[in-house]
Design an enzyme around this catalytic site. Structure first.
Site, mmCIF file in Angstrom:
data_model
loop_
_atom_site.group_PDB
_atom_site.id
_atom_site.type_symbol
_atom_site.label_atom_id
_atom_site.label_comp_id
_atom_site.label_asym_id
_atom_site.label_seq_id
_atom_site.Cartn_x
_atom_site.Cartn_y
_atom_site.Cartn_z
ATOM 1 N N ASP A 163 -5.677 2.762 13.018
ATOM 2 C CA ASP A 163 -4.393 3.436 12.837
ATOM 3 C C ASP A 163 -4.557 4.829 12.215
ATOM 4 O O ASP A 163 -3.791 5.744 12.508
ATOM 5 C CB ASP A 163 -3.445 2.568 12.004
ATOM 6 C CG ASP A 163 -3.005 1.317 12.771
ATOM 7 O OD1 ASP A 163 -2.883 1.414 14.002
ATOM 8 O OD2 ASP A 163 -2.803 0.269 12.143
ATOM 9 N N ASP A 203 0.813 -1.219 0.000
ATOM 10 C CA ASP A 203 0.000 0.000 0.000
ATOM 11 C C ASP A 203 0.847 1.270 0.000
ATOM 12 O O ASP A 203 0.593 2.190 -0.771
ATOM 13 C CB ASP A 203 -0.948 0.019 1.208
ATOM 14 C CG ASP A 203 -2.051 -1.023 1.062
ATOM 15 O OD1 ASP A 203 -2.410 -1.347 -0.089
ATOM 16 O OD2 ASP A 203 -2.528 -1.513 2.094
ATOM 17 N N ARG A 260 2.146 4.394 16.512
ATOM 18 C CA ARG A 260 1.706 5.450 15.589
ATOM 19 C C ARG A 260 2.001 6.872 16.076
ATOM 20 O O ARG A 260 2.456 7.698 15.295
ATOM 21 C CB ARG A 260 0.216 5.305 15.226
ATOM 22 C CG ARG A 260 -0.169 4.039 14.425
ATOM 23 C CD ARG A 260 0.832 3.633 13.393
ATOM 24 N NE ARG A 260 0.385 2.563 12.520
ATOM 25 C CZ ARG A 260 0.773 1.284 12.596
ATOM 26 N NH1 ARG A 260 1.596 0.888 13.551
ATOM 27 N NH2 ARG A 260 0.359 0.392 11.718
ATOM 28 N N SER A 288 -2.976 -9.219 7.215
ATOM 29 C CA SER A 288 -2.483 -7.871 7.431
ATOM 30 C C SER A 288 -1.684 -7.907 8.735
ATOM 31 O O SER A 288 -2.213 -8.282 9.783
ATOM 32 C CB SER A 288 -3.659 -6.898 7.540
ATOM 33 O OG SER A 288 -3.184 -5.657 7.993
HETATM 34 N N1 ARG Z 1 -6.330 -4.138 15.854
HETATM 35 C C1 ARG Z 1 -5.059 -3.670 16.219
HETATM 36 C C2 ARG Z 1 -5.115 -2.209 16.579
HETATM 37 O O1 ARG Z 1 -6.036 -1.560 16.249
HETATM 38 C C3 ARG Z 1 -4.010 -3.966 15.191
HETATM 39 C C4 ARG Z 1 -3.912 -3.038 14.038
HETATM 40 C C5 ARG Z 1 -2.864 -3.473 13.079
HETATM 41 N N2 ARG Z 1 -2.603 -2.512 12.065
HETATM 42 C C6 ARG Z 1 -2.323 -2.813 10.787
HETATM 43 N N3 ARG Z 1 -2.155 -1.809 9.973
HETATM 44 N N4 ARG Z 1 -2.270 -4.047 10.376
HETATM 45 O O2 ARG Z 1 -4.228 -1.686 17.197
#
Ligand code: ARG
Length: 400
Positions: free
Chosen positions: A124, A14, A95, A175
């Site tokens: 995120d 991405d 983040r 992912s």
């Molecule tokens: N569900 C988790 C969270 O919100 C993991 C997110 C993972 N992010 C990703 N871009 N794969 O923190």
């Protein structure tokens, strides 16, 4: 002159397509920023080369592993940060720190726009954008994966047409996000909530093996922070990294859970966080030994609220800041050591003691050391139970 856009660049499909897309369609000069939060995996020089091959005008790689451990993972440890009592906030912690560095690079390179590769369904995007707004309100933000018609299929086609070197990132059906506090795995075959986690999803942990020899580790804490493992001094980062290896070997810290996202979706998530789960298990135990009863009870509620705020992208919010002060204040006396057995998927506390202890053998003992004055219990209970006694009397009167 073309606009400059600072993009949070992971090296995956991405964000690689985003580099090419922003360069080509928005005629921008893209500065690709890759932040090392201990994600391991690919060499970051390879990641940097990929950004250039996708058309980036400039690349920046920053190693923030110590900062991440000290300024993000340690506050999470002091707050025993577990969202929904389980998830150690892995992505939610990284983040805001990535956002800090995006802003720094943008100011240094004279860019007015920041970009990230998040979709519109996840958490995120909130963590990036709210952090960016708090730290650099003057900046524009764009999210090509969310705000433009770049679907995953489009991205794959776009990359193939231009020969972008991102073959490797297309292989996994999941992912994945990872850093030193843990690894997150979602989507693909895991979207079937009934299907057991596929054996190939794990990477930080081995399968738990009841036949393996247990490992015992002693963690020393000063004011809530780990300072030694088995009496050998460690930095926060070393504590996390070493426990990732030792606890990971015994399959500690695997999670499979349903989770409430900020946008309202329920999602199925798998996590592995051997070091984080071992540290939090030990830290909570030491709090139970050292924090006065009312403070300990109250802090459990604060811990939960802290985790929710961080999960929901509010790292830089005033409430989270004030809770940090409370959490650090409570931790001033959390000094001592905890002994854990790492075995068969569990980190089990088997011993605890230390300077900050409130344990008093002469009060707790049923043996010869006992100095507790039991005669005081009678009067104490008469008053402690008085409200209940009065209510029961009233209820009996109303019934008759
Ligand atoms: N569900 C988790 C969270 O919100 C993991 C997110 C993972 N992010 C990703 N871009 N794969 O923190």
């Amino acid at each position: 002159m073309a606009d400059r856009i600072v993009l949070a660049y992971s090296g995956g499909l991405d964000t690689s397509v985003a580099v090419a897309w922003l360069t080509e369609k928005m005629s921008a000069e893209v500065v690709a920023v890759t932040v090392d939060v201990g994600q391991g995996g690919e060499d970051l020089d390879v990641v940097r080369q990929r950004a250039l091959a996708c058309g980036a005008a400039e690349t920046v790689v920053v190693d923030v592993r110590d900062q991440y451990a000290e300024r993000y993972c340690m506050p999470a440890l002091l707050a025993n940060g577990l969202y929904m009592d389980r998830y150690p906030l892995i992505s939610a912690l990284s983040r805001p720190l990535i956002a800090e560095h995006l802003i720094q690079v943008a100011r240094r390179t004279g860019a007015g726009t920041l970009a990230h590769g998040c979709t519109g369904k996840g958490n995120d995007q909130a963590r990036f954008e709210i952090s960016l707004a708090a730290l650099g309100d003057e900046m524009e933000i764009i999210a090509p994966t969310r705000d433009t018609p770049i679907s995953r299929d489009f991205a794959i086609g776009f990359a193939a047409e231009r020969g972008l070197p991102i073959e490797a990132s297309r292989r996994s059906p999941y992912s994945i996000d990872q850093n030193m506090w843990g690894r997150t795995i979602e989507a693909g075959p895991l979207e079937d909530t009934w299907a057991a986690p596929m054996p190939d999803i794990w990477n930080y942990t081995r399968d738990p093996d009841p036949a393996a020899e247990p490992d015992e580790v002693t963690i020393t804490f000063e004011a809530g922070l780990p300072t030694a493992l088995d009496d050998r001094p460690v930095t926060p980062r070393e504590a996390i990294e070493q426990l990732n290896v030792r606890a990971g070997r015994h399959g500690v810290g695997r999670l499979d859970m349903m989770e409430d996202r900020l946008v309202g979706i329920k999602t199925r998530e798998c996590y592995e966080a051997p070091g984080a789960i071992t540290l939090i298990t030990a830290h909570r135990e030491l709090e139970s030994l050292t924090l006065e009863k009312e403070l300990l009870r109250y802090k459990r509620g604060v811990d939960q609220r802290w985790a929710e705020l961080v999960y929901d992208g509010l790292w830089f919010s005033p409430l989270k800041g004030c809770l940090d002060d409370f959490v650090a204040g409570a931790n001033r006396v959390v000094t001592g050591r905890v002994r854990l057995r790492l075995h068969a998927g569990q980190a089990v506390v088997v011993g605890r003691d230390g300077e900050g202890s409130l344990y008093d053998l002469s009060l707790a003992s049923y043996g010869a050391e006992d100095r507790f004055d039991q005669s005081q219990a009678r009067g104490f209970l008469a008053l402690w139970g008085l409200p209940t006694r009065l209510a029961a009397r009233r209820d009996a009167r109303l019934k008759s």
